[in-house]
Design an enzyme around this catalytic site. Structure first.
Site, PDB file in Angstrom:
ATOM      1  N   ASP A 193      12.121  28.428  35.429  1.00  0.00           N
ATOM      2  CA  ASP A 193      12.073  27.265  36.323  1.00  0.00           C
ATOM      3  C   ASP A 193      10.681  27.287  36.944  1.00  0.00           C
ATOM      4  O   ASP A 193      10.385  28.154  37.771  1.00  0.00           O
ATOM      5  CB  ASP A 193      13.157  27.377  37.386  1.00  0.00           C
ATOM      6  CG  ASP A 193      13.143  26.228  38.384  1.00  0.00           C
ATOM      7  OD1 ASP A 193      12.151  25.463  38.407  1.00  0.00           O
ATOM      8  OD2 ASP A 193      14.101  26.107  39.171  1.00  0.00           O
ATOM      9  N   VAL A 194       9.818  26.353  36.552  1.00  0.00           N
ATOM     10  CA  VAL A 194       8.424  26.436  36.978  1.00  0.00           C
ATOM     11  C   VAL A 194       8.250  26.256  38.483  1.00  0.00           C
ATOM     12  O   VAL A 194       7.196  26.600  39.031  1.00  0.00           O
ATOM     13  CB  VAL A 194       7.543  25.409  36.227  1.00  0.00           C
ATOM     14  CG1 VAL A 194       7.513  25.710  34.737  1.00  0.00           C
ATOM     15  CG2 VAL A 194       7.988  23.974  36.497  1.00  0.00           C
TER      16      VAL A 194
ATOM     17  N   ASN B  29       3.342  21.342  30.874  1.00  0.00           N
ATOM     18  CA  ASN B  29       4.052  20.158  30.420  1.00  0.00           C
ATOM     19  C   ASN B  29       5.351  19.880  31.170  1.00  0.00           C
ATOM     20  O   ASN B  29       5.784  18.734  31.235  1.00  0.00           O
ATOM     21  CB  ASN B  29       4.353  20.309  28.926  1.00  0.00           C
ATOM     22  CG  ASN B  29       5.323  19.280  28.414  1.00  0.00           C
ATOM     23  OD1 ASN B  29       4.991  18.112  28.285  1.00  0.00           O
ATOM     24  ND2 ASN B  29       6.551  19.709  28.117  1.00  0.00           N
TER      25      ASN B  29
ATOM     26  N   TYR C  76       7.205  10.260  41.032  1.00  0.00           N
ATOM     27  CA  TYR C  76       6.580  10.599  39.753  1.00  0.00           C
ATOM     28  C   TYR C  76       5.102  10.217  39.761  1.00  0.00           C
ATOM     29  O   TYR C  76       4.231  11.012  39.380  1.00  0.00           O
ATOM     30  CB  TYR C  76       7.312   9.879  38.633  1.00  0.00           C
ATOM     31  CG  TYR C  76       6.830  10.214  37.242  1.00  0.00           C
ATOM     32  CD1 TYR C  76       7.213  11.399  36.623  1.00  0.00           C
ATOM     33  CD2 TYR C  76       6.011   9.339  36.534  1.00  0.00           C
ATOM     34  CE1 TYR C  76       6.788  11.713  35.339  1.00  0.00           C
ATOM     35  CE2 TYR C  76       5.580   9.635  35.247  1.00  0.00           C
ATOM     36  CZ  TYR C  76       5.969  10.824  34.662  1.00  0.00           C
ATOM     37  OH  TYR C  76       5.548  11.130  33.389  1.00  0.00           O
TER      38      TYR C  76
ATOM     39  N   LYS D 278       1.741  12.675  39.473  1.00  0.00           N
ATOM     40  CA  LYS D 278       0.836  12.554  38.332  1.00  0.00           C
ATOM     41  C   LYS D 278      -0.593  12.246  38.782  1.00  0.00           C
ATOM     42  O   LYS D 278      -1.556  12.723  38.174  1.00  0.00           O
ATOM     43  CB  LYS D 278       1.343  11.494  37.350  1.00  0.00           C
ATOM     44  CG  LYS D 278       2.643  11.890  36.654  1.00  0.00           C
ATOM     45  CD  LYS D 278       2.508  13.223  35.898  1.00  0.00           C
ATOM     46  CE  LYS D 278       3.761  13.592  35.142  1.00  0.00           C
ATOM     47  NZ  LYS D 278       3.616  14.847  34.362  1.00  0.00           N
TER      48      LYS D 278
END
Length: 261
Positions: free
Chosen positions: A70-71, A97, A166, A170
């Site tokens: 789990d990053v 990613n 999101y 980004k």
């Protein structure tokens, strides 16, 4: 491409090692397979061990390592890069990613803080934690150096309606890319970003049925083969360290991105 080409870091492609996060599906799986089939050793990281195993099985005979990660969890990230160091001895590429879109179609005023936090923890904090761990390993190893490629998205440039979490993450990834690129110079660590639009994966399946546009209408959007994204990442990864693709945008040719809004 010459799979035995020597990088400036001194490793041939056949002995180079990559970490791919979100490797259990979609773009992460496609990139991992492209690297494995090209002779790279690849650590497959993701939250579901069964899908990571499925990815590894699609490249039989290749040298892969699966690590449940789990990053957004610093402990998981530390375990991932410890496993890479112990198994392979070095790291030449991190493909950052792993990500999530979060709840779609939710207005800013209705977005729960927990949902916002989940997207930020995965897309931004997770990318930072993995980049930090990769940076440490690349700085300390001999020969020194390596490459980090962040998965940005065209949403790093132009948002979709009702995608505030999101889109914000980004955009932040672009700043992370630039800072890592600058701070990595003394240690021969290159960092670039790939911004992808409408690669055909489970995440973009909804685009075939129609997706909200800035004018309020629903429209079906074209998609492209995810393998084309994977080949682009591999090209970026296999450049010698004195060359860097700082930003690459790969989109479905007819998607409504240019002029969005």
């Amino acid at each position: 491409m010459d799979d035995q080409r020597t990088s400036e870091a001194g490793s041939s492609t056949a002995t180079r090692t990559a970490v791919v996060t979100g490797a259990g599906s979609g773009i992460g799986r496609a990139v991992a397979l492209e690297l494995l089939r090209g002779g790279w050793r690849v650590a497959l990281a993701g939250r579901r061990t069964e899908t990571l195993a499925e990815t590894a099985a699609l490249a039989p005979g290749a040298d892969s390592l699966t690590v449940r990660t789990d990053v957004s969890d610093p402990g998981d990230v530390e375990n991932l890069f410890t496993a890479v160091r112990e198994r392979f001895g070095r790291l030449d590429l991190l493909f950052n990613n792993a990500g999530t879109f979060g709840p779609g179609g939710v207005a800013v005023e209705d977005l729960a803080y927990e949902a916002w936090r989940h997207v930020v923890d995965t897309n931004l904090n997770g990318a930072f934690l993995c980049a930090q761990a990769a940076f440490r390993l690349m700085k300390e190893q001999e020969p020194q150096g390596g490459r980090i490629i962040n998965n940005g998205s065209v949403s790093a440039h132009a948002p979709r309606p009702r995608s505030v979490a999101y889109t914000a993450t980004k955009h932040a990834l672009t700043g992370l890319t630039k800072s890592l690129s600058l701070d990595g110079r003394p240690y021969r660590i290159a960092c670039g970003q790939i911004d992808i639009g409408n690669a055909a994966t489970d995440m973009t399946e909804r685009m075939r049925a129609g997706i909200p546009q800035a004018n309020g209408e629903l429209a079906v959007e074209p998609v492209m083969d995810v393998a084309d994204v994977a080949r682009t990442v591999r090209h970026m990864a296999e450049l010698p360290l004195e060359a860097n693709v700082q930003f690459a945008t790969v989109i479905a040719t007819d998607m409504p991105y240019i002029g969005r809004g």
